[in-house]
Design a protein around this motif. Structure first.
Motif, PDB file in Angstrom:
ATOM      1  N   ILE A 210      69.455  45.606  55.377  1.00 18.64           N
ATOM      2  CA  ILE A 210      69.433  46.427  54.743  1.00 18.64           C
ATOM      3  C   ILE A 210      68.918  47.342  55.088  1.00 18.64           C
ATOM      4  O   ILE A 210      67.946  47.528  55.806  1.00 18.64           O
ATOM      5  CB  ILE A 210      69.139  46.620  52.995  1.00 18.64           C
ATOM      6  CG1 ILE A 210      69.812  45.358  52.863  1.00 18.64           C
ATOM      7  CG2 ILE A 210      69.587  47.883  52.495  1.00 18.64           C
ATOM      8  CD1 ILE A 210      71.120  45.553  52.202  1.00 18.64           C
ATOM      9  N   ARG A 211      69.456  49.150  55.560  1.00 16.54           N
ATOM     10  CA  ARG A 211      68.681  50.089  56.131  1.00 16.54           C
ATOM     11  C   ARG A 211      68.800  51.312  55.407  1.00 16.54           C
ATOM     12  O   ARG A 211      70.215  51.678  54.891  1.00 16.54           O
ATOM     13  CB  ARG A 211      69.224  49.565  57.591  1.00 16.54           C
ATOM     14  CG  ARG A 211      68.910  51.055  58.437  1.00 16.54           C
ATOM     15  CD  ARG A 211      67.202  51.145  58.922  1.00 16.54           C
ATOM     16  NE  ARG A 211      66.793  52.189  59.289  1.00 16.54           N
ATOM     17  CZ  ARG A 211      65.684  52.556  59.689  1.00 16.54           C
ATOM     18  NH1 ARG A 211      65.140  51.401  60.871  1.00 16.54           N
ATOM     19  NH2 ARG A 211      65.213  53.595  59.814  1.00 16.54           N
ATOM     20  N   ALA A 212      67.870  52.121  55.361  1.00 12.34           N
ATOM     21  CA  ALA A 212      67.682  53.181  54.989  1.00 12.34           C
ATOM     22  C   ALA A 212      66.568  54.359  56.325  1.00 12.34           C
ATOM     23  O   ALA A 212      65.585  53.833  56.276  1.00 12.34           O
ATOM     24  CB  ALA A 212      66.771  53.270  53.255  1.00 12.34           C
ATOM     25  N   ASN A 213      67.213  55.328  56.237  1.00  9.90           N
ATOM     26  CA  ASN A 213      66.667  55.618  57.324  1.00  9.90           C
ATOM     27  C   ASN A 213      64.932  56.857  55.875  1.00  9.90           C
ATOM     28  O   ASN A 213      64.093  57.037  56.689  1.00  9.90           O
ATOM     29  CB  ASN A 213      67.334  57.360  58.008  1.00  9.90           C
ATOM     30  CG  ASN A 213      68.135  56.535  59.499  1.00  9.90           C
ATOM     31  OD1 ASN A 213      67.243  55.699  60.124  1.00  9.90           O
ATOM     32  ND2 ASN A 213      68.503  57.197  59.563  1.00  9.90           N
ATOM     33  N   ALA A 214      66.200  57.415  55.048  1.00  8.45           N
ATOM     34  CA  ALA A 214      64.740  57.730  53.742  1.00  8.45           C
ATOM     35  C   ALA A 214      64.617  56.278  53.059  1.00  8.45           C
ATOM     36  O   ALA A 214      64.361  55.442  53.247  1.00  8.45           O
ATOM     37  CB  ALA A 214      64.968  58.604  53.406  1.00  8.45           C
ATOM     38  N   ASP A 215      64.083  56.486  52.008  1.00  8.24           N
ATOM     39  CA  ASP A 215      63.566  55.306  50.726  1.00  8.24           C
ATOM     40  C   ASP A 215      64.523  54.090  50.480  1.00  8.24           C
ATOM     41  O   ASP A 215      65.717  54.813  50.667  1.00  8.24           O
ATOM     42  CB  ASP A 215      63.375  56.039  48.781  1.00  8.24           C
ATOM     43  CG  ASP A 215      62.270  56.638  49.603  1.00  8.24           C
ATOM     44  OD1 ASP A 215      61.867  57.107  51.139  1.00  8.24           O
ATOM     45  OD2 ASP A 215      61.905  57.668  49.107  1.00  8.24           O
ATOM     46  N   ILE A 216      64.111  53.549  50.092  1.00  6.42           N
ATOM     47  CA  ILE A 216      64.733  52.244  48.911  1.00  6.42           C
ATOM     48  C   ILE A 216      64.425  51.459  47.712  1.00  6.42           C
ATOM     49  O   ILE A 216      63.407  51.647  47.518  1.00  6.42           O
ATOM     50  CB  ILE A 216      65.017  50.752  50.192  1.00  6.42           C
ATOM     51  CG1 ILE A 216      65.852  51.360  51.411  1.00  6.42           C
ATOM     52  CG2 ILE A 216      65.864  49.922  49.082  1.00  6.42           C
ATOM     53  CD1 ILE A 216      65.818  49.825  52.371  1.00  6.42           C
ATOM     54  N   SER A 217      65.325  52.135  46.956  1.00  5.19           N
ATOM     55  CA  SER A 217      64.874  51.448  45.636  1.00  5.19           C
ATOM     56  C   SER A 217      65.192  50.514  45.364  1.00  5.19           C
ATOM     57  O   SER A 217      66.531  50.688  44.885  1.00  5.19           O
ATOM     58  CB  SER A 217      64.541  52.936  45.276  1.00  5.19           C
ATOM     59  OG  SER A 217      64.793  53.091  42.897  1.00  5.19           O
TER      60      SER A 217
END
Length: 510
Positions: A210-217
């Motif tokens: 799982i990848r996000a350049n910003a936040d992960i919630s």
């Protein structure tokens, strides 16, 4: 038998006595004369040999200095990204090693810092023109000694160049099958959540990341099960039985925040700071670059330092010619199929590839099949009833893509060796219009869902087909019901990419 005879000596008859005298030639004077004439040449050749040997030594020293200066500058560039700082480091090191660099001039447009006898420049790579490199060129004047007796010049100029290239290397991290491309805003703005899982949803990505350049919630008892979780920003696990389980690790460019009864179970967790409160906890090893705040229920093994952050990854399909060309084509005006609006029908229907203004499949009825090929839709796609099926299908839309109202969808993208369609690409959108699956819909999908400028929402049951390939790449992704994705996409020819920013090594290349 041949008899060798000594050459006869010249004879001279004496005029007074009439006697014949023999006279021998004496060549010793000739040798002395020739030696005297050639001696300057011999001395010049000896002098030139000595001088050339000295030049070679100077050139080797100069080459060693430019190599060291370029390598040092490359490392500074790799850590700071600042060309001026890097070239300054190069000239400083060259000056320490005896190359005059006191008078300096910076050309920002050319990325060049010039000194008295040395120049450092930001240039394109040699191994890969897309890489950055530092080229250091230095000169040194060498006085002539013996050769100066024969030449007017009193010195020669020796030059050398060193090249250090920032070479990107694969990191070996798991490929993501969920990617939120949205990047973090400026510090004065609120954070952006690139990937969120909430409402008791379970996002399963067992063999991919799982990848996000910003936040992960992760909140409201949402759960993520993945091989790895990477965030360019913060990772928040809040409340209820919210969980992140990652076999390889959980890595944040910002902070990891665990609160309520949230929990992270991973071999390794890494962040700038890790904050745990309430009954939350972290199991495994924790690398922390800043402050680790523990609650009574948290007992990670604290390892020193921070092993590195995920950084920011680029859009993996931004350079895909087939996909980007399809985006251009769908944005063009014109249609050879018009608008399709199918309600209840007693017979199965088959759609053919082509250009549409919209596709609406509504109400209940028999199966509607998409024949293999590319569907360009200059508008919305609405699948809200019946049974939808198709294999070898690529749908490119400039509008919204909605799956709802209990529809059953089974679609797969073209394989790598397909003669029609775009290999691996199932659904792609050009604008900021959303892609959503909800309203009791169920979808068994194989391929890539790609909406780089749009929000993707999953509130219905979505799963990878038996092929085990389902990647979702979008601006932001919100999951509020069960979703299962998979990374077995090699047979579909999907783009291969890493979950973290490429690592960079600095190497001398010339």
């Amino acid at each position: 038998m041949t008899t060798l005879r000594r050459p006869s000596s010249p004879t001279v008859r004496c005029s007074s006595s009439g006697r014949i005298l023999k006279v021998w030639r004496d060549r010793r004077g000739n040798v002395a004369l020739i030696t005297a004439l050639l001696l300057p040449v011999f001395l010049g050749m000896i002098g030139l040999g000595v001088e050339v040997s000295h030049w070679s030594v100077v050139e080797m020293e100069l080459q060693r200095t430019t190599d060291i200066a370029a390598l040092a500058a490359g490392r500074v560039l790799n850590s700071t990204g600042n060309a001026y700082t890097a070239t300054t480091a190069a000239l400083n090191l060259a000056e320490i090693n005896g190359i005059a660099a006191s008078t300096r001039s910076w050309n920002a447009s050319a990325g060049t810092l010039s000194g008295t006898r040395v120049t450092a420049q930001l240039v394109s790579g040699i191994r890969n023109p897309a890489d950055s490199a530092i080229k250091v060129t230095a000169q040194r004047g060498v006085p002539l000694f013996l050769v100066a007796l024969f030449l007017k010049n009193g010195s020669v100029t020796i030059s050398a160049s060193g090249w250090a290239e920032l070479i990107q290397v694969a990191t070996g991290t798991p490929q993501p099958c969920i990617v939120g491309l949205a990047r973090l805003p400026s510090p004065s703005q609120s954070h952006i959540v690139g990937v969120s899982v909430s409402g008791g949803a379970q996002l399963s990505a067992g063999n991919c990341a799982i990848r996000a350049n910003a936040d992960i919630s992760v909140s409201g008892s949402g759960q993520i099960a993945s091989s790895a979780v990477y965030s360019g920003g913060d990772i928040d696990v809040q409340g209820g039985s919210s969980r992140i389980t990652a076999s390889s690790g959980v890595f944040a460019g910002g902070n990891i925040n665990v609160s309520g009864s949230g929990w992270i179970t991973a071999a390794t967790s890494s962040a700038s700071n890790t904050n745990v409160s309430g009954n939350g906890g972290i199991t495994g090893n924790a690398h922390v670059g800043g402050v680790l705040t523990n609650s009574y229920s948290t007992s990670p093994t604290l390892l020193p330092g921070n092993p590195g952050t995920p950084g920011q990854i680029a859009d993996p399909y931004a350079g895909n010619t087939m996909v980007q060309s399809a985006f251009v084509q769908v944005a063009a005006s014109g249609s050879n199929k018009g608008a399709i609006n199918l309600g209840w029908t007693a017979t199965n229907q088959t759609l053919q590839p082509g250009t549409y203004t919209s596709i609406t499949l509504a109400d209940w009825g028999p199966t509607v099949t998409f024949a293999p090929g590319v569907y360009y839709v200059n508008g919305n796609v609405n699948l809200s009833g019946g049974t939808i099926a198709g294999s070898g299908v690529t749908i490119i839309t400039s509008g919204q893509f909605t799956v709802s109202n209990g529809v059953s969808v089974t679609l797969s993208a073209p394989l790598a060796n397909a003669t029609s369609g775009i290999p691996g690409m199932l659904v792609a959108g050009t604008t900021g219009n959303a892609f959503s699956i909800g309203g009791g819909a169920t979808a068994s999908l194989a391929g890539v869902i790609y909406f780089p400028n749009a929000a993707v929402s999953v509130s219905g049951g979505v799963s990878a087909s038996s092929a085990g390939c389902l990647e979702v790449i979008a601006y932001t992704i919100a999951v509020s019901s069960g979703a299962s994705v998979g990374g077995n996409c090699a047979s579909f020819g999907a783009t291969s990419f890493s979950g973290t920013a490429p690592a960079t090594t600095v190497a001398l290349v010339q």
